[in-house]
Design an enzyme around this catalytic site. Structure first.
Site, PDB file in Angstrom:
ATOM      1  N   TYR A 123      39.157  31.539  46.810  1.00  0.00           N
ATOM      2  CA  TYR A 123      40.291  31.295  46.060  1.00  0.00           C
ATOM      3  C   TYR A 123      39.958  30.669  44.425  1.00  0.00           C
ATOM      4  CZ  TYR A 123      40.053  26.131  46.845  1.00  0.00           C
ATOM      5  OH  TYR A 123      39.481  25.066  46.862  1.00  0.00           O
ATOM      6  N   CYS A 124      40.900  30.653  43.640  1.00  0.00           N
ATOM      7  CA  CYS A 124      40.746  29.869  42.358  1.00  0.00           C
ATOM      8  C   CYS A 124      41.770  29.100  41.780  1.00  0.00           C
ATOM      9  CB  CYS A 124      40.104  30.933  41.243  1.00  0.00           C
ATOM     10  SG  CYS A 124      40.958  32.453  41.138  1.00  0.00           S
ATOM     11  N   ARG A 125      42.309  29.425  40.709  1.00  0.00           N
ATOM     12  CA  ARG A 125      43.338  28.813  40.217  1.00  0.00           C
ATOM     13  C   ARG A 125      44.769  29.051  40.643  1.00  0.00           C
ATOM     14  NH1 ARG A 125      40.292  29.166  34.691  1.00  0.00           N
ATOM     15  NH2 ARG A 125      38.890  27.426  35.081  1.00  0.00           N
ATOM     16  N   GLY A 126      44.824  30.242  41.265  1.00  0.00           N
ATOM     17  CA  GLY A 126      46.239  30.914  41.593  1.00  0.00           C
ATOM     18  C   GLY A 126      46.156  32.189  41.023  1.00  0.00           C
ATOM     19  N   CYS A 133      44.705  34.068  37.911  1.00  0.00           N
ATOM     20  CA  CYS A 133      43.189  33.688  37.647  1.00  0.00           C
ATOM     21  C   CYS A 133      42.288  34.666  38.429  1.00  0.00           C
ATOM     22  CB  CYS A 133      42.932  32.221  38.452  1.00  0.00           C
ATOM     23  SG  CYS A 133      41.046  31.704  38.285  1.00  0.00           S
TER      24      CYS A 133
END
Lengths: 224, 224
Positions: free
Chosen positions: B182-185, B188
């Site tokens: 996962y990352c920033r949402g 992203c």
DNA sequence: TTAGAATTCAAGTATTCTATTGAATAATGT
DNA sequence: ACATTATTCAATAGAATACTTGAATTCTAA
């Protein structure tokens, strides 16, 4: 390959431009007032122009802008065109915008106190308490917004007493009981003005700060 | 007295100008990107400028604008000045803005699909399922954002594998287990890129579309 | 065809925006 | 105290946008 990186950047920019586009639509006081009015009830251009004190051409322009941003929808109705909010998400967005503004900027309080200068003259009643007292039947609740807005949905149990013709209808108010008035919400002066009129007649009064939308958000019942 | 009516109108205008002011602050793509980045972690001007690919002066200007609207706060930290979101309400506002935009404008999908062009190559996993599988221990969760952001808060149980130096650290990933990134949402690309790298090595992968903020909003646990 | 509602157009003014400079400020370490 | 570094400020230029208005136009219902 720097090209593909530039490309990615451009695509990201494009994406954020969409968000900014909605931000722009919300960046003008007149448009926000229109959104706020549409929160209460769908309306024609003519009506909106009248209530917001703007020229029809100007109102139409702003509505076009909102429509382009998909915040409102229009629907032909005979010779009129009626606008409405596109979605409840728009109302939520408007509500968050107000919440942030209010919280972030102390000046808003001042501006609000100036606009609603009789605000503190009246007792306030919470939604929960109002609901209780409505059930007990020991209070009269009046909706002082224009009739269109009442017709589009109102708190269950409220009587329609538009401020405009309130003076003539004072006698038809059930006597003796205390009166609670509400209008569009915390940024609306109508209820204050109605209460001023009523205290002048010696009635006991209180104001519900919330409007229909908040009432419904809180899970309480509406009628239409 | 027409004067007092004009006066009321002016006051109402003043009030709505405050709301519009916040709207304006949200009407520029660069500023929105800054807000989005600050959703992940507080940062200095320098860092923000680097990540957002803007000049420092320009970044500073935009930050001033946001600060003036009280959407962000700054705090001196030695020789740096670190910016952060003023309040969680700001994150909510940003989230509502994205929600409305996405819902209202089909073009956003297209822009997003262009930006995250490998989006559909990877299986997606829901927050609920991920949580379950984390508890069972039959999955590795990696946070591929820069370390600053991981340090500012991450999903409980996630390992920090910043995309930047992922290539060198591939061996230190627990073998055999499927990997979720996962990352920033949803807006992203970092996680997509990480997963591309991993599938190249034959790993089984999935993406969590949500970011840390959404995880927390959903009531799940974070660590810092 | 006519009247009324709403939109579009053209025009002008005003405002606002962004990106850039170079100077100024504030904190730090020596 | 001084040099260094990060950030802001002030000033600018030019572009671009925005807002409003009145006239022309489109569209609908009768």
């Amino acid at each position: 390959m720097p090209n593909s990186i530039d490309n990615k950047r451009r695509q990201k920019e494009t994406l954020y431009q969409f968000f900014a586009h909605i931000g722009k639509a919300l960046s003008n006081p007149h448009r926000l007032e229109l959104v706020d009015l549409l929160t209460q009830a769908p309306r024609t251009v003519e009506e909106l122009a009248a209530v917001a004190h703007m020229s029809i051409a100007n109102t139409s322009q702003h509505l076009q802008r909102l429509k382009q941003a998909r915040l409102v929808l229009d629907e032909r109705e005979g010779v009129y065109i009626r606008y409405r909010l596109a979605d409840d998400a728009v109302a939520r967005l408007w509500q968050e915008l107000r919440a942030v503004t209010e919280q972030q900027m102390a000046e808003v309080r001042d501006a609000l106190d100036a606009y609603r200068d009789r605000r503190y003259e009246f007792e306030q009643i919470s939604m929960a308490e109002l609901r209780q007292r409505l059930q007990n039947g020991d209070v009269v609740l009046i909706d002082v917004r224009p009739e269109v807005e009442y017709a589009a949905g109102h708190i269950s149990g409220a009587l329609s007493f538009p401020l405009e013709d309130m003076a003539q209808r004072l006698n038809s108010l059930p006597p003796d009981l205390p009166v609670v008035a509400y209008c569009r919400g915390p940024y609306c002066v109508l209820a204050d003005q109605a209460l001023a009129l009523l205290t002048g007649r010696g009635r006991q009064v209180a104001r519900l700060e919330e409007g229909v939308w908040e009432w419904q958000q809180a899970g309480y019942v509406l009628s239409d």
